[in-house]
Motif scaffolding. Structure first.
Motif: not given
Length: 208
Positions: A95-97, A113-122
């Motif tokens: 349907t989409g992502s 100190v950098p902090i990275y959070f990734d959220l990938l979804g569909f």
């Protein structure tokens, strides 16, 4: 956060989450897990996807996180304003992502100190599948992240004809292993290279 986004909460038919996998070394920390929630209808899942992809939801999330980073557990350190970037990963047949990268920098005793959070979804039918990664000092390796996302997409399609509960549980379950194949020590700093596997399938390599 829900009040800011102004989305009426819906009761999930299924909501499952994989184990969280972590890599912790002297120089970097990484973690990854996946989750699946099944909504009562496909139209409701599509509606919530549209909300997640909107700028209003990103603004609400940034505000919520900025407030959280002002909590007592962060007393004595300086936390930069949260920055959120959105993109749309390739997810054919869905349907989409969506993809969100959240970055915040913490400064303590003159060290940033950098902090990275990734959220990938569909969204696939009534199912919402999400891959969540985190990286301290550097983002979670992009190639491995993309392979895991593609794996979740393939699983969702492969199990679309099964029952919602069993399909969701199978899609959400990641079984990852990391094999160290090279280590070095230079000027007191230890570094290593790891091969990341899902079962017997190599997903990529990582360096820390």
């Amino acid at each position: 956060l829900a009040r800011c986004v102004d989305v009426a909460p819906s009761k999930d038919v299924v909501n499952v989450k994989s184990k969280e996998y972590e890599l912790d070394t002297n120089t970097q920390q990484e973690s990854v897990h996946s989750s699946v929630s099944v909504k009562p209808t496909s139209s409701l899942a599509a509606k919530e996807l549209a909300v997640v992809r909107g700028s209003h939801a990103r603004n609400c999330l940034a505000h919520y996180l900025n407030v959280e980073f002002k909590g007592p557990q962060f007393r004595g350190v300086t936390v930069s304003p949260v920055a959120i970037k959105q993109s749309t990963p390739t997810a054919p047949g869905t349907t989409g992502s969506f993809a969100l990268r959240i970055k915040v920098t913490i400064t303590a005793h003159g060290i940033r100190v950098p902090i990275y959070f990734d959220l990938l979804g569909f969204v696939y039918g009534p199912a919402q599948v999400t891959l969540s990664t985190a990286g301290l000092a550097a983002p979670f390796p992009a190639a491995t992240e993309q392979r895991l996302f593609s794996l979740l997409l393939a699983r969702a399609k492969a199990h679309a004809n099964g029952t919602l509960a069993s399909a969701a549980a199978h899609v959400a379950t990641l079984h990852l292993t990391a094999t160290v194949y090279d280590t070095q020590t230079s000027m007191g700093v230890f570094s290593s290279k790891e091969k990341v596997y899902q079962g017997t399938t190599k997903l990529g390599e990582d360096q820390s």
